[in-house]
Design a protein around this motif. Sequence first.
Motif, PDB file in Angstrom:
ATOM      1  N   ASP A  60       0.808  -1.218   0.000  1.00 49.78           N
ATOM      2  CA  ASP A  60       0.000   0.000   0.000  1.00 49.78           C
ATOM      3  C   ASP A  60       0.843   1.271   0.000  1.00 49.78           C
ATOM      4  N   LYS A  80       1.209  -2.732 -11.947  1.00 50.33           N
ATOM      5  CA  LYS A  80      -0.196  -2.519 -11.542  1.00 50.33           C
ATOM      6  C   LYS A  80      -0.955  -1.783 -12.642  1.00 50.33           C
ATOM      7  N   THR A  85      -2.654  -7.492 -10.110  1.00 51.64           N
ATOM      8  CA  THR A  85      -3.136  -7.220  -8.753  1.00 51.64           C
ATOM      9  C   THR A  85      -2.450  -8.179  -7.792  1.00 51.64           C
ATOM     10  N   SER A  87      -2.826  -9.718  -3.776  1.00 51.67           N
ATOM     11  CA  SER A  87      -3.564  -9.831  -2.509  1.00 51.67           C
ATOM     12  C   SER A  87      -2.652 -10.273  -1.374  1.00 51.67           C
ATOM     13  N   SER A 122       1.621 -12.769  -9.092  1.00 47.21           N
ATOM     14  CA  SER A 122       0.435 -11.918  -8.977  1.00 47.21           C
ATOM     15  C   SER A 122      -0.821 -12.783  -8.885  1.00 47.21           C
ATOM     16  N   ASP A 123      -1.949 -12.144  -8.584  1.00 45.41           N
ATOM     17  CA  ASP A 123      -3.205 -12.896  -8.443  1.00 45.41           C
ATOM     18  C   ASP A 123      -3.578 -13.601  -9.747  1.00 45.41           C
TER      19      ASP A 123
END
Length: 360
Positions: A60, A80, A85, A87, A122-123
Amino acid sequence: MRISTPGRICFFGEHQDYLGLPVIAAAISRRISVDGGYRDDQKIVLHLPDLGTQEEFSLDTTFPYVKPRDYFRSTINVVKRRGLTFSKGFEATIHGNIPINSGTSSSSALIVSWAKFLDQLSDKPLNFSKKELGEIANAAEVLEFGEPGGMMDNYSTAIGNVIYLESTPVIKVEALTPKLGTFVLGDSLEPKDTLGIIARCRYGMEDVIKIVTDYDPSFSIFTTPLEKVGDYKSILSPDQLGLLKANIEDRDILVEGKALLIDSAEDHASQNFDKQFGSLLYKHYQNLRDHKRTSTPKIERMMNAALGAGALGGKINGSGGGGCMFAYAPTHAEEVAEAIEREGGKSYIITVDEGTRIEG
């Protein structure tokens, strides 16, 4: 997940890509790896044992940047924007054997490895192509921080082997497959004077182009023949004239070098190939040394020692004013490496290598 990416050397077109001229570069058999996996929180924890440091931040908090060239955060921001994305956070160890801050693109190799690592973990991985990874690395390293560099480092480390890269009028990357022997990389252990060299080689040359184009609107750095350079003697200082001549000669050396490398892929039986290739490298080096002034007395001694020990040619590598040189030594590589070390350099016997890859 373990990803590794090579460093690179530039065969032809050094200090020319930012003028819009093409380059030919090769990935080398020294690499940087990112080795790690998921965490159960949002943290990014990166261990850098080669530097004796560690970086830690949250997914973040990737913007604003907290230091110059904040590449780990910038790469996350770039991928991004491309749709990745995350998580979960990651923990990874970064290790490499590419000489650092010496003109062999250790930073680009790091960013490419990190970008591929982020994609894979990544997701929903997008499985970026090697060309796309080069674009991502260029955005994360150059565009995000307003740096003056070209695209060669990013594409060369991502794609690997030998590439021909045009950036004007559009980006064009062509894979070459020459049959090349051994090289010896020589680190002068002198810090590079990147900004000073760029001021001369880029901004100085851009001034020359403007002066000449105002005088002769038909002039083009891409097409004006070498024999026409003398026409501009009255409007340029001897120093400026030498810089212009060197850039046009280097442009033509690249064209000759590309044809030679393509021919070598067809038939390496020619006994003359290695000598011709080495000779072209050295011609390019002489222009860099004498007119662009990117060499140093120590690198000159290292180069002379390498040639005396059996190398067929070579050049300074990267921005210059320090950093690395390399010699082409399809035979006598050990003797060339020893000769470079005797002049106070650190030597590495290298070959052309593949681009970024998943190691496991």
